[in-house]
Every structure is written in C-alpha cells, then in structure tokens.
Design a protein around this motif. Sequence first.
Motif, mmCIF file in Angstrom:
data_model
loop_
_atom_site.group_PDB
_atom_site.id
_atom_site.type_symbol
_atom_site.label_atom_id
_atom_site.label_comp_id
_atom_site.label_asym_id
_atom_site.label_seq_id
_atom_site.Cartn_x
_atom_site.Cartn_y
_atom_site.Cartn_z
ATOM 1 N N GLU A 65 0.822 -1.215 0.000
ATOM 2 C CA GLU A 65 0.000 0.000 0.000
ATOM 3 C C GLU A 65 0.852 1.260 0.000
ATOM 4 N N MET A 96 -3.404 -5.932 -5.771
ATOM 5 C CA MET A 96 -4.647 -5.719 -5.021
ATOM 6 C C MET A 96 -4.404 -4.928 -3.742
ATOM 7 N N THR A 99 -3.827 -1.097 -3.732
ATOM 8 C CA THR A 99 -4.970 -0.184 -3.862
ATOM 9 C C THR A 99 -5.440 0.360 -2.513
ATOM 10 N N PHE A 100 -4.977 -0.240 -1.423
ATOM 11 C CA PHE A 100 -5.315 0.273 -0.094
ATOM 12 C C PHE A 100 -4.827 1.717 0.054
ATOM 13 N N LEU A 103 -7.518 3.822 -1.309
ATOM 14 C CA LEU A 103 -8.696 3.847 -0.431
ATOM 15 C C LEU A 103 -8.493 4.797 0.740
ATOM 16 N N SER A 108 -11.858 4.912 -4.609
ATOM 17 C CA SER A 108 -12.143 3.478 -4.754
ATOM 18 C C SER A 108 -11.918 2.968 -6.173
ATOM 19 N N THR A 111 -9.182 0.214 -6.757
ATOM 20 C CA THR A 111 -9.561 -1.031 -6.090
ATOM 21 C C THR A 111 -10.607 -1.780 -6.908
ATOM 22 N N ALA A 115 -9.861 -5.301 -8.643
ATOM 23 C CA ALA A 115 -10.715 -6.395 -8.167
ATOM 24 C C ALA A 115 -11.436 -7.064 -9.334
ATOM 25 N N MET A 133 -10.089 -5.810 0.285
ATOM 26 C CA MET A 133 -10.062 -4.461 -0.273
ATOM 27 C C MET A 133 -11.468 -3.985 -0.626
ATOM 28 N N VAL A 137 -13.537 -0.698 0.696
ATOM 29 C CA VAL A 137 -14.261 0.281 -0.127
ATOM 30 C C VAL A 137 -15.513 0.714 0.623
#
Length: 189
Positions: A65, A96, A99-100, A103, A108, A111, A115, A133, A137
């Motif tokens: 992240e 994946m 993408t935190f 967020l 979003s 993510t 996803a 994740m 969201v």
Amino acid sequence: MHLLLESALHEDRLAGLLVLVSQFERASASGTRDDDLRTRLHLFYLDAVHRGRVDNWDLVDSTAEYLVGGYLLDRPIDLLLQLAASESLWERRVAMIATFGFLKVGDSGPTLTVATRLLPDQHDLIQKAVGWMLREVGKRVSREDLVTFLDANAPLMGRTALSYATEHLDPAERARYRAMPRMTREAMG
C-alpha cells in the motif's frame, strides 16, 4: 537493506521491508518530499517483488500500500494492471493490496478496477485480498460503491472474496449476495 532482503530468513526480509516503508514515508512527507528517493525506493521494492524476495502474504500486506499504492497516487495505474495480470501470485497480491493506498485517500476506482481483473483468480490468497479491499471500499470510501460492485459482480465472485467483501453488511443483505447463484463471465454473456 540489500542484505536483509537477500536473507533466507523471513523475519530479516520483513525487517528490511519495514525499513524501506519507513524511508518511503519520510521521503513522502509534505514540505520535504523527495521524489527521486521515492522513485528509487519504489523501484527497489518492485525489483525485490519480481525477484521473489517478497514471497509471503504478510510481506506484501505490510508494504504494497505504501511502496506501490502510495507511489502511484498521482500517476496512472497501468502498473497495477500489469501486476494483476502476472503469473506470480505475489505480484497479483501486490496489485490488489497496493490499492489500499488509494482507499485511504478516498479513491475506490483503482480497487474496483483491480478487483474486477482478479475476480477469476481462484487462489485463496487472492480471494482474501480482493474481498478485504472491497470490504474497505464500503468502510472507508463508499458503501454505495461497494453495493454497486456487488450487484454487478457477486455472481462472479468466489465464496471467499464474497464472504470478506460482505462482512460488514447487514445480515439480510449479506445473505442475499451469498445466495446468488455462481456464474462464469462466459455464462453472463
């Protein structure tokens, strides 16, 4: 850091990666931001991932992240899509979990994009990362974004991802998504 990341000991590699994260956070501080150092640290991390030195879920989850997501906040997300398409389990998980970083600043989009790309991936560690994740969201950015994604994709999701993603929904809503018949993308047309 090079020596720590080359160690056969998991704990040594974790220590080296946490030092890398700390250096990246310092280089990212407002007022003293050092973009050259941030880029070098990001590339050093990606090299370690590609060489298989970041080879466990906790190594990815404590670093991606920042060293990928944080780096890409003001850049295109093409790298995330490349990593998501990799044959390497750890590169896909990095995509994946990275993408935190988005967020945490209220975005979003990355993510949901990553996803969607990883929905067909049946590896348990990818299923868990996707579901986690997606849950974030709904918790951090927009419950509406999560529900819209689930309405469109729940039948395509593996049980593990769906379970994680719906964890914080009310019981009736969670049950509705979990009761949807499973489908493949081909079956949906």
